[in-house]
Design a protein around this motif. Structure first.
Motif, PDB file in Angstrom:
ATOM      1  N   TYR A 229       0.831  -1.210   0.000  1.00  0.00           N
ATOM      2  CA  TYR A 229       0.000   0.000   0.000  1.00  0.00           C
ATOM      3  C   TYR A 229       0.867   1.263   0.000  1.00  0.00           C
ATOM      4  O   TYR A 229       0.629   2.193  -0.779  1.00  0.00           O
ATOM      5  CB  TYR A 229      -0.920  -0.008   1.222  1.00  0.00           C
ATOM      6  CG  TYR A 229      -1.544   1.338   1.509  1.00  0.00           C
ATOM      7  CD1 TYR A 229      -2.602   1.817   0.749  1.00  0.00           C
ATOM      8  CD2 TYR A 229      -1.066   2.132   2.551  1.00  0.00           C
ATOM      9  CE1 TYR A 229      -3.159   3.055   1.009  1.00  0.00           C
ATOM     10  CE2 TYR A 229      -1.622   3.371   2.816  1.00  0.00           C
ATOM     11  CZ  TYR A 229      -2.668   3.832   2.047  1.00  0.00           C
ATOM     12  OH  TYR A 229      -3.211   5.058   2.304  1.00  0.00           O
ATOM     13  N   VAL A 230       1.889   1.293   0.872  1.00  0.00           N
ATOM     14  CA  VAL A 230       2.720   2.494   0.998  1.00  0.00           C
ATOM     15  C   VAL A 230       3.506   2.745  -0.278  1.00  0.00           C
ATOM     16  O   VAL A 230       3.550   3.882  -0.785  1.00  0.00           O
ATOM     17  CB  VAL A 230       3.669   2.363   2.211  1.00  0.00           C
ATOM     18  CG1 VAL A 230       4.684   3.513   2.232  1.00  0.00           C
ATOM     19  CG2 VAL A 230       2.874   2.350   3.508  1.00  0.00           C
ATOM     20  N   LEU A 298      10.429   8.235  -1.686  1.00  0.00           N
ATOM     21  CA  LEU A 298      10.668   6.831  -2.031  1.00  0.00           C
ATOM     22  C   LEU A 298      12.146   6.496  -1.936  1.00  0.00           C
ATOM     23  O   LEU A 298      12.521   5.402  -1.492  1.00  0.00           O
ATOM     24  CB  LEU A 298      10.152   6.571  -3.454  1.00  0.00           C
ATOM     25  CG  LEU A 298      10.318   5.135  -3.976  1.00  0.00           C
ATOM     26  CD1 LEU A 298       9.430   4.186  -3.189  1.00  0.00           C
ATOM     27  CD2 LEU A 298       9.975   5.077  -5.469  1.00  0.00           C
ATOM     28  N   TRP A 299      13.006   7.448  -2.313  1.00  0.00           N
ATOM     29  CA  TRP A 299      14.437   7.177  -2.378  1.00  0.00           C
ATOM     30  C   TRP A 299      15.108   7.190  -1.007  1.00  0.00           C
ATOM     31  O   TRP A 299      16.243   6.753  -0.878  1.00  0.00           O
ATOM     32  CB  TRP A 299      15.105   8.199  -3.319  1.00  0.00           C
ATOM     33  CG  TRP A 299      14.466   8.147  -4.661  1.00  0.00           C
ATOM     34  CD1 TRP A 299      13.665   9.096  -5.236  1.00  0.00           C
ATOM     35  CD2 TRP A 299      14.501   7.061  -5.584  1.00  0.00           C
ATOM     36  NE1 TRP A 299      13.219   8.677  -6.457  1.00  0.00           N
ATOM     37  CE2 TRP A 299      13.713   7.431  -6.701  1.00  0.00           C
ATOM     38  CE3 TRP A 299      15.136   5.811  -5.583  1.00  0.00           C
ATOM     39  CZ2 TRP A 299      13.540   6.584  -7.795  1.00  0.00           C
ATOM     40  CZ3 TRP A 299      14.952   4.972  -6.677  1.00  0.00           C
ATOM     41  CH2 TRP A 299      14.167   5.367  -7.759  1.00  0.00           C
ATOM     42  N   THR A 300      14.417   7.688   0.000  1.00  0.00           N
ATOM     43  CA  THR A 300      14.928   7.547   1.376  1.00  0.00           C
ATOM     44  C   THR A 300      14.220   6.410   2.100  1.00  0.00           C
ATOM     45  O   THR A 300      14.826   5.702   2.908  1.00  0.00           O
ATOM     46  CB  THR A 300      14.737   8.847   2.171  1.00  0.00           C
ATOM     47  OG1 THR A 300      13.370   9.285   2.071  1.00  0.00           O
ATOM     48  CG2 THR A 300      15.663   9.927   1.652  1.00  0.00           C
ATOM     49  N   LEU A 301      12.930   6.208   1.798  1.00  0.00           N
ATOM     50  CA  LEU A 301      12.163   5.163   2.473  1.00  0.00           C
ATOM     51  C   LEU A 301      12.687   3.767   2.131  1.00  0.00           C
ATOM     52  O   LEU A 301      12.869   2.928   3.026  1.00  0.00           O
ATOM     53  CB  LEU A 301      10.683   5.266   2.087  1.00  0.00           C
ATOM     54  CG  LEU A 301       9.756   4.221   2.708  1.00  0.00           C
ATOM     55  CD1 LEU A 301       9.724   4.356   4.225  1.00  0.00           C
ATOM     56  CD2 LEU A 301       8.349   4.329   2.127  1.00  0.00           C
ATOM     57  N   VAL A 302      12.933   3.506   0.860  1.00  0.00           N
ATOM     58  CA  VAL A 302      13.343   2.158   0.437  1.00  0.00           C
ATOM     59  C   VAL A 302      14.650   1.714   1.101  1.00  0.00           C
ATOM     60  O   VAL A 302      14.720   0.632   1.681  1.00  0.00           O
ATOM     61  CB  VAL A 302      13.439   2.069  -1.103  1.00  0.00           C
ATOM     62  CG1 VAL A 302      14.102   0.767  -1.529  1.00  0.00           C
ATOM     63  CG2 VAL A 302      12.044   2.172  -1.711  1.00  0.00           C
ATOM     64  N   PRO A 303      15.723   2.531   1.044  1.00  0.00           N
ATOM     65  CA  PRO A 303      16.970   2.067   1.693  1.00  0.00           C
ATOM     66  C   PRO A 303      16.863   1.969   3.210  1.00  0.00           C
ATOM     67  O   PRO A 303      17.459   1.073   3.809  1.00  0.00           O
ATOM     68  CB  PRO A 303      18.003   3.111   1.274  1.00  0.00           C
ATOM     69  CG  PRO A 303      17.234   4.299   0.833  1.00  0.00           C
ATOM     70  CD  PRO A 303      15.955   3.784   0.290  1.00  0.00           C
ATOM     71  N   ALA A 354      -3.274  -2.209   8.869  1.00  0.00           N
ATOM     72  CA  ALA A 354      -4.340  -2.155   7.857  1.00  0.00           C
ATOM     73  C   ALA A 354      -5.406  -1.132   8.229  1.00  0.00           C
ATOM     74  O   ALA A 354      -6.067  -0.566   7.351  1.00  0.00           O
ATOM     75  CB  ALA A 354      -4.970  -3.529   7.687  1.00  0.00           C
ATOM     76  N   GLN A 355      -5.567  -0.876   9.528  1.00  0.00           N
ATOM     77  CA  GLN A 355      -6.556   0.106   9.974  1.00  0.00           C
ATOM     78  C   GLN A 355      -6.088   1.544   9.733  1.00  0.00           C
ATOM     79  O   GLN A 355      -6.886   2.476   9.823  1.00  0.00           O
ATOM     80  CB  GLN A 355      -6.864  -0.079  11.475  1.00  0.00           C
ATOM     81  CG  GLN A 355      -7.214  -1.491  11.886  1.00  0.00           C
ATOM     82  CD  GLN A 355      -8.242  -2.141  10.997  1.00  0.00           C
ATOM     83  OE1 GLN A 355      -9.330  -1.615  10.802  1.00  0.00           O
ATOM     84  NE2 GLN A 355      -7.893  -3.301  10.432  1.00  0.00           N
ATOM     85  N   GLY A 356      -4.783   1.704   9.456  1.00  0.00           N
ATOM     86  CA  GLY A 356      -4.241   3.053   9.299  1.00  0.00           C
ATOM     87  C   GLY A 356      -3.994   3.466   7.872  1.00  0.00           C
ATOM     88  O   GLY A 356      -3.207   4.393   7.619  1.00  0.00           O
ATOM     89  N   THR A 357      -4.664   2.798   6.926  1.00  0.00           N
ATOM     90  CA  THR A 357      -4.403   3.114   5.520  1.00  0.00           C
ATOM     91  C   THR A 357      -4.900   4.499   5.111  1.00  0.00           C
ATOM     92  O   THR A 357      -4.518   4.995   4.056  1.00  0.00           O
ATOM     93  CB  THR A 357      -5.056   2.049   4.605  1.00  0.00           C
ATOM     94  OG1 THR A 357      -6.436   1.914   4.956  1.00  0.00           O
ATOM     95  CG2 THR A 357      -4.365   0.708   4.763  1.00  0.00           C
ATOM     96  N   ASP A 358      -5.737   5.124   5.933  1.00  0.00           N
ATOM     97  CA  ASP A 358      -6.195   6.485   5.610  1.00  0.00           C
ATOM     98  C   ASP A 358      -5.168   7.546   5.996  1.00  0.00           C
ATOM     99  O   ASP A 358      -5.371   8.729   5.750  1.00  0.00           O
ATOM    100  CB  ASP A 358      -7.515   6.787   6.336  1.00  0.00           C
ATOM    101  CG  ASP A 358      -8.662   5.960   5.809  1.00  0.00           C
ATOM    102  OD1 ASP A 358      -8.582   5.514   4.646  1.00  0.00           O
ATOM    103  OD2 ASP A 358      -9.630   5.731   6.568  1.00  0.00           O
ATOM    104  N   HIS A 359      -4.078   7.119   6.606  1.00  0.00           N
ATOM    105  CA  HIS A 359      -3.070   8.070   7.095  1.00  0.00           C
ATOM    106  C   HIS A 359      -1.721   7.892   6.389  1.00  0.00           C
ATOM    107  O   HIS A 359      -0.675   8.153   6.973  1.00  0.00           O
ATOM    108  CB  HIS A 359      -2.906   7.908   8.605  1.00  0.00           C
ATOM    109  CG  HIS A 359      -4.176   8.082   9.372  1.00  0.00           C
ATOM    110  ND1 HIS A 359      -4.747   9.319   9.607  1.00  0.00           N
ATOM    111  CD2 HIS A 359      -5.010   7.171   9.935  1.00  0.00           C
ATOM    112  CE1 HIS A 359      -5.869   9.163  10.291  1.00  0.00           C
ATOM    113  NE2 HIS A 359      -6.049   7.870  10.513  1.00  0.00           N
ATOM    114  N   GLY A 360      -1.760   7.469   5.157  1.00  0.00           N
ATOM    115  CA  GLY A 360      -0.534   7.334   4.382  1.00  0.00           C
ATOM    116  C   GLY A 360       0.420   6.320   4.979  1.00  0.00           C
ATOM    117  O   GLY A 360       0.025   5.217   5.384  1.00  0.00           O
ATOM    118  N   ALA A 361       1.687   6.704   5.078  1.00  0.00           N
ATOM    119  CA  ALA A 361       2.721   5.798   5.585  1.00  0.00           C
ATOM    120  C   ALA A 361       2.834   5.828   7.098  1.00  0.00           C
ATOM    121  O   ALA A 361       3.647   5.092   7.675  1.00  0.00           O
ATOM    122  CB  ALA A 361       4.075   6.173   4.963  1.00  0.00           C
TER     123      ALA A 361
END
Length: 390
Positions: A229-230, A298-303, A354-361
């Motif tokens: 999802y993220v 994305l480029w900081t989250l992935v590593p 799964a309950q926090g999908t309305d709040h992005g990452a």
């Protein structure tokens, strides 16, 4: 030694394959069985719950009856349920059979951990667990691709047919080659089962390790549950490219598993464990800070995720070896408690994120940070107790 490791790895691969191979087929399964997609998605949680309960059942049995008969019984249950899944004609039948598949797979997990404790000590135990960690990281990486290919060419039922074939081969191999390693079997009774659990639970040394590793699993499963999802919905990558970014975790974990044995021999399992955790906490703290400052990309989250996930190849085998060696006389029961706690916490973690999908990452990052920092503190307490400090 290596033939035994390959056999144990073949057994342990069943669970990640059962978890990940059918993921691409979920929409097709839902359509075929006339069910809502959410019902089939729920089979992941039911599998994890069944796996946790199964370990609690199998642990005392392996201590009482031996490792070999429980392994063979579990593999037989896994074979039968996988075969029946190929003929499932309703969503309720599918969900029930997934629980039985998990119960069978749980026996292998308990037996493997207990067998390693029976047969190997110190550095050798870490080496074997590191090798098995490599299998457990490669299997999830390959499983969705294999499952997608089978779905495309032969339909979703072929996925469970392949799982049946793998488990049949593993069952035959185990029947021919798996030797009994438990020399302290005893009569099976409810009172003995209760005493087995009570004797382990009463040990103060158990709790910081059990709690720490469970919370580490909470962070681990939070990423597994929320990352599609993220990465896809929040970060905007295409579903076709998700596997590429996810592979960063597998690469780091595989490299870590390859070097863990050598590093633990040079510096000791405890030092390698704590150093890896310190690096994990640094990565998680930086990820949370960037998120709070709205600078996370994305480029900081992935590593940063790859550092945390990958370094578990140092955390899990070293921590498990340190704990299991202290409870070698009740290896099956201890392994069952540890596995049930880890997978039970993992199931809860995936539900919460799964309950926090309305709040992005946010849900994923907060759960990973909370689990990671709690695990670091609790394992630190466990290390001090292990070294004789209060």
């Amino acid at each position: 030694m290596w033939r035994t490791i390959l056999l144990l790895a073949s057994i342990v691969a069943l669970t990640p394959l059962a978890i990940d191979m059918y993921l691409p087929a979920m929409p097709a399964i839902a359509e075929s069985l006339g069910a809502h997609l959410s019902v089939i998605q729920g089979s992941m949680s039911t599998f994890l719950v069944g796996f946790a309960i199964g370990q609690l059942i199998h642990g005392p049995l392996t201590d009482a009856l031996g490792r070999r008969p429980i392994a063979l019984a579990g593999l037989t249950i896994f074979c039968a349920s996988s075969l029946l899944l190929t003929f499932a004609d309703s969503s309720s039948m599918f969900l029930v059979l997934r629980v039985f598949q998990a119960l069978g797979g749980a026996a292998g997990s308990v037996v493997i951990n207990a067998t390693i404790t029976d047969r190997y000590k110190g550095h050798e135990a870490v080496q074997v667990r590191s090798t098995i960690i490599m299998v457990m990281t490669l299997a999830p990486m390959l499983a969705p691709t294999l499952g997608g290919g089978l779905l495309h060419w032969f339909g979703w039922r072929s996925i469970f047919a392949v799982l049946t074939a793998w488990s049949v081969v593993t069952l035959i191999w185990s029947a021919a080659s798996l030797k009994e390693s438990n020399r302290n079997t005893h009569a099976l009774s409810f009172s003995n089962v209760r005493l087995s659990y009570t004797s382990v639970i009463k040990q103060p040394l158990l709790w910081p390790w059990l709690s720490g590793l469970s919370l580490n699993s909470a962070a681990f499963f939070a990423f597994l549950g929320a990352s599609p999802y993220v990465y896809i919905k929040v970060m905007g990558i295409s579903p076709q490219h998700f596997g590429f970014y996810f592979a960063a975790n597998v690469v780091v974990m595989t490299l870590g598993a390859a070097f863990n044995s050598r590093l633990s021999r040079l510096f000791g399992a405890q030092q390698v464990l704590r150093t890896a955790q310190k690096i994990q906490i640094t990565a998680l703290s930086l990820m949370l800070l960037l998120h709070l400052l709205d600078l996370l990309s994305l480029w900081t989250l992935v590593p940063l995720c790859a550092i945390y996930m990958g370094l578990n190849s140092f955390v899990f085998p070293n921590a498990t070896s340190l704990l299991m060696e202290k409870f070698s006389e009740k290896a099956g029961t201890t392994s069952a408690l540890l596995g049930a706690a880890q997978f039970g916490t993992g199931a809860l973690s995936t539900f919460l994120v799964a309950q926090g999908t309305d709040h992005g990452a946010s849900a994923m990052i907060v759960m990973m940070f909370a689990g990671g920092i709690s695990a670091f503190l609790l394992v630190g307490v466990g290390c001090r107790k292990l070294n004789g400090h209060s």
